[in-house]
Design a protein around this motif. Structure first.
Motif, mmCIF file in Angstrom:
data_model
loop_
_atom_site.group_PDB
_atom_site.id
_atom_site.type_symbol
_atom_site.label_atom_id
_atom_site.label_comp_id
_atom_site.label_asym_id
_atom_site.label_seq_id
_atom_site.Cartn_x
_atom_site.Cartn_y
_atom_site.Cartn_z
ATOM 1 N N ARG A 17 -1.981 1.980 -14.570
ATOM 2 C CA ARG A 17 -1.589 0.708 -15.210
ATOM 3 C C ARG A 17 -0.906 -0.210 -14.207
ATOM 4 N NH1 ARG A 17 0.278 3.303 -20.785
ATOM 5 N NH2 ARG A 17 -1.763 3.379 -21.775
ATOM 6 N N ALA A 18 -0.079 0.377 -13.351
ATOM 7 C CA ALA A 18 0.634 -0.438 -12.347
ATOM 8 C C ALA A 18 -0.376 -1.087 -11.399
ATOM 9 C CB ALA A 18 1.621 0.430 -11.574
ATOM 10 N N LEU A 19 -1.397 -0.336 -11.032
ATOM 11 C CA LEU A 19 -2.438 -0.892 -10.152
ATOM 12 C C LEU A 19 -3.153 -2.038 -10.845
ATOM 13 C CD1 LEU A 19 -4.369 2.141 -8.581
ATOM 14 C CD2 LEU A 19 -3.196 0.327 -7.357
ATOM 15 N N LYS A 20 -3.490 -1.821 -12.103
ATOM 16 C CA LYS A 20 -4.212 -2.843 -12.856
ATOM 17 C C LYS A 20 -3.348 -4.101 -12.996
ATOM 18 C CE LYS A 20 -7.226 -3.426 -16.756
ATOM 19 N NZ LYS A 20 -7.802 -2.899 -17.976
ATOM 20 N N ALA A 21 -2.065 -3.890 -13.253
ATOM 21 C CA ALA A 21 -1.167 -5.031 -13.449
ATOM 22 C C ALA A 21 -1.035 -5.850 -12.167
ATOM 23 C CB ALA A 21 0.203 -4.528 -13.897
ATOM 24 N N TYR A 22 -1.234 -5.220 -11.022
ATOM 25 C CA TYR A 22 -1.108 -5.932 -9.747
ATOM 26 C C TYR A 22 -2.261 -6.932 -9.573
ATOM 27 C CZ TYR A 22 -0.326 -6.522 -4.687
ATOM 28 O OH TYR A 22 -0.084 -7.031 -3.439
ATOM 29 N N GLY A 23 -3.347 -6.746 -10.356
ATOM 30 C CA GLY A 23 -4.448 -7.717 -10.361
ATOM 31 C C GLY A 23 -5.336 -7.641 -9.140
ATOM 32 N N LEU A 24 -5.751 -6.417 -8.780
ATOM 33 C CA LEU A 24 -6.615 -6.253 -7.612
ATOM 34 C C LEU A 24 -7.998 -6.830 -7.899
ATOM 35 C CD1 LEU A 24 -5.629 -2.546 -6.913
ATOM 36 C CD2 LEU A 24 -4.842 -4.534 -5.636
ATOM 37 N N ARG A 25 -8.492 -7.665 -6.993
ATOM 38 C CA ARG A 25 -9.846 -8.193 -7.163
ATOM 39 C C ARG A 25 -10.792 -7.353 -6.325
ATOM 40 N NH1 ARG A 25 -11.654 -13.084 -5.402
ATOM 41 N NH2 ARG A 25 -10.113 -13.087 -3.741
ATOM 42 N N THR A 26 -11.819 -6.777 -6.986
ATOM 43 C CA THR A 26 -12.745 -5.925 -6.247
ATOM 44 C C THR A 26 -13.942 -6.743 -5.767
ATOM 45 O OG1 THR A 26 -13.765 -5.288 -8.317
ATOM 46 C CG2 THR A 26 -12.114 -3.817 -7.457
ATOM 47 N N MET A 27 -14.553 -6.292 -4.666
ATOM 48 C CA MET A 27 -15.709 -7.006 -4.115
ATOM 49 C C MET A 27 -16.944 -6.763 -4.972
ATOM 50 S SD MET A 27 -15.698 -5.922 -0.191
ATOM 51 C CE MET A 27 -14.198 -5.819 0.737
ATOM 52 N N GLY A 28 -17.684 -7.760 -5.283
ATOM 53 C CA GLY A 28 -18.961 -7.611 -5.978
ATOM 54 C C GLY A 28 -18.853 -6.696 -7.166
ATOM 55 N N LYS A 55 0.855 -1.209 0.000
ATOM 56 C CA LYS A 55 0.000 0.000 0.000
ATOM 57 C C LYS A 55 0.883 1.248 0.000
ATOM 58 C CE LYS A 55 -4.135 -1.475 2.508
ATOM 59 N NZ LYS A 55 -4.048 -2.372 3.651
ATOM 60 N N VAL A 56 1.886 1.250 0.885
ATOM 61 C CA VAL A 56 2.754 2.427 0.995
ATOM 62 C C VAL A 56 3.469 2.673 -0.339
ATOM 63 C CG1 VAL A 56 4.834 3.317 2.162
ATOM 64 C CG2 VAL A 56 3.004 2.233 3.494
ATOM 65 N N GLU A 57 3.859 1.592 -0.995
ATOM 66 C CA GLU A 57 4.535 1.731 -2.308
ATOM 67 C C GLU A 57 3.573 2.336 -3.348
ATOM 68 O OE1 GLU A 57 6.278 -1.995 -3.733
ATOM 69 O OE2 GLU A 57 5.935 -1.269 -5.783
ATOM 70 N N PHE A 58 2.331 1.799 -3.413
ATOM 71 C CA PHE A 58 1.349 2.354 -4.361
ATOM 72 C C PHE A 58 1.078 3.834 -4.078
ATOM 73 C CE2 PHE A 58 -0.721 -1.975 -5.326
ATOM 74 C CZ PHE A 58 -0.182 -2.011 -6.607
ATOM 75 N N ILE A 59 0.949 4.137 -2.794
ATOM 76 C CA ILE A 59 0.644 5.527 -2.417
ATOM 77 C C ILE A 59 1.795 6.434 -2.851
ATOM 78 C CG2 ILE A 59 0.333 7.072 -0.437
ATOM 79 C CD1 ILE A 59 -1.218 4.676 0.902
#
Ligand SMILES: CC(C)(COP(=O)([O-])OP(=O)([O-])OC[C@H]1O[C@@H](n2cnc3c(N)ncnc32)[C@H](O)[C@@H]1OP(=O)([O-])[O-])[C@@H](O)C(=O)NCCC(=O)NCCSC(=O)C[C@@](C)(O)CC(=O)[O-]
Length: 311
Positions: free
Chosen positions: A281-292, A33-37
């Motif tokens: 793009r970096a966030l997307k590449a990390y493959g975050l799965r969103t709820m519902g 999280k700290v890295e993304f921020i």
């Protein structure tokens, strides 16, 4: 080229670390999280809602709020960090972690306030007094008014109720207000109508607009808000976000879209659009799965059913 009549500058408050991350299924490790921020802050962002201090049972993803905020703050002393809180306990923890702005959330609609923070609107308003007494002189106090336009349970919200509640909140002496389009289904016509009705009640107080993008209206509503003279917006890199207690709410206005849109109209945000896209793009590449259905429309997920409209 600058569009006639629009503000020359706009403030973008990045809310991905709070609103975006709160709806991610798998716990993002604190260091990640700290890295993304850090990446988000490299875009030139000067205001960020970094986390919330809420029950870890309600929002497990942000249970490391007390670690994330100080870790980032020491690296970025010039950025204003906001923390969302629902009650005094949250405000105490936010102050202890070093929040510059304590953002108290409640909903204009009774049903969503109860679903989200288990209080009546009246209880939220009276509880705000204790929060303000605690925070005054230590941090700025902002109030976020969820369901200011549409409610997932009650449909369209009467703008006169929003204006009345703005008056009650302002009477407490807060530093800024956020009006939230919680479920991202408000049409530009209704959005503009609410802004026109509430504008006099907001005279002289910094006002942010927090707009979800479920039906893809967010950017149009941003343009409507600029037309009405508003120039402070919440947005989330990658268009992530959505309140887990607002069925059907999808992502926020995407920061990359807002910056590009505003640049095209000559409204300066101070952000580097290419850098914002790289972070998305970096966030997307990390493959975050969103709820519902909490995914951003920019992540290409289907839209929820139309909500019930009150007439
Ligand atoms: C408000 C409560 C706490 C009421 O929840 P409750 O169960 O009625 O509260 P409670 O006072 O009975 O406490 C229950 C437990 O939570 C703890 N607790 C109580 N408060 C805190 C706190 N601040 N921080 C940490 N822990 C807390 C408390 O200590 C206790 O722990 P236990 O004894 O069971 O171990 C709960 O419902 C809650 O945390 N809700 C959070 C909801 C939330 O975060 N929603 C998403 C953010 S809002 C949003 O997304 C909308 C927005 C802002 O983006 C704008 C928009 O788009 O509309």
């Amino acid at each position: 080229m600058h569009f006639d009549g629009l503000p020359k500058n706009a403030v973008i408050r990045e809310v991905c670390p709070r609103d975006g991350f709160q709806g991610i299924c798998d716990f993002i490790p604190t260091e990640k999280k700290v890295e993304f921020i850090g990446q988000m802050l490299s875009t030139g962002i000067k205001e960020m809602e970094i986390t919330s201090f809420v029950s870890p049972k309600a929002i497990p993803q942000l249970s490391d709020a007390a670690q994330v905020l100080p870790a980032v703050k020491k690296e970025y002393p010039d950025v204003e960090f906001t923390a969302l809180v629902p009650n005094v306990k949250g405000a105490e923890n936010a102050l202890a972690a070093g929040a510059d702005v304590v953002n108290v959330v409640f909903s204009v609609s009774e049903s969503h306030n109860m679903a989200n923070i288990r209080r009546t609107v009246e209880q939220s308003l009276s509880g705000m007094d204790d929060i303000i007494a605690l925070v005054r002189g230590k941090a700025k106090i902002c109030v976020s008014m969820a369901t200011s336009f549409m409610c997932p349970f009650e449909g369209r919200i009467d703008p006169r109720r929003v204006a009345e509640l703005i008056g009650k909140v302002r009477a407490k002496g807060v530093d800024c207000i956020t009006l939230a389009e919680t479920i991202g289904t408000c049409t530009p016509k209704d959005f503009t109508e609410t802004l026109q009705v509430v504008k006099p009640a907001l005279e002289g107080i910094p006002t942010y607009l927090h707009i979800h993008n479920t039906y893809g209206f967010a950017d149009m509503n941003v343009k409507c808000a600029l037309d009405e003279g508003f120039n402070r917006f919440d947005s989330a890199v990658g268009g992530l976000g959505g309140c887990p207690f607002a069925p059907g709410a999808a992502g926020n206005a995407a920061t990359e879209d807002l910056v590009y849109l505003m640049q095209s109209m000559g409204v300066d945000t101070g952000l580097d659009p290419l850098r914002v896209v790289t972070v998305a793009r970096a966030l997307k590449a990390y493959g975050l799965r969103t709820m519902g259905s909490l995914c951003a429309s920019s992540f290409g997920k289907p839209k929820p059913e139309m909500p019930v409209q009150n007439q």
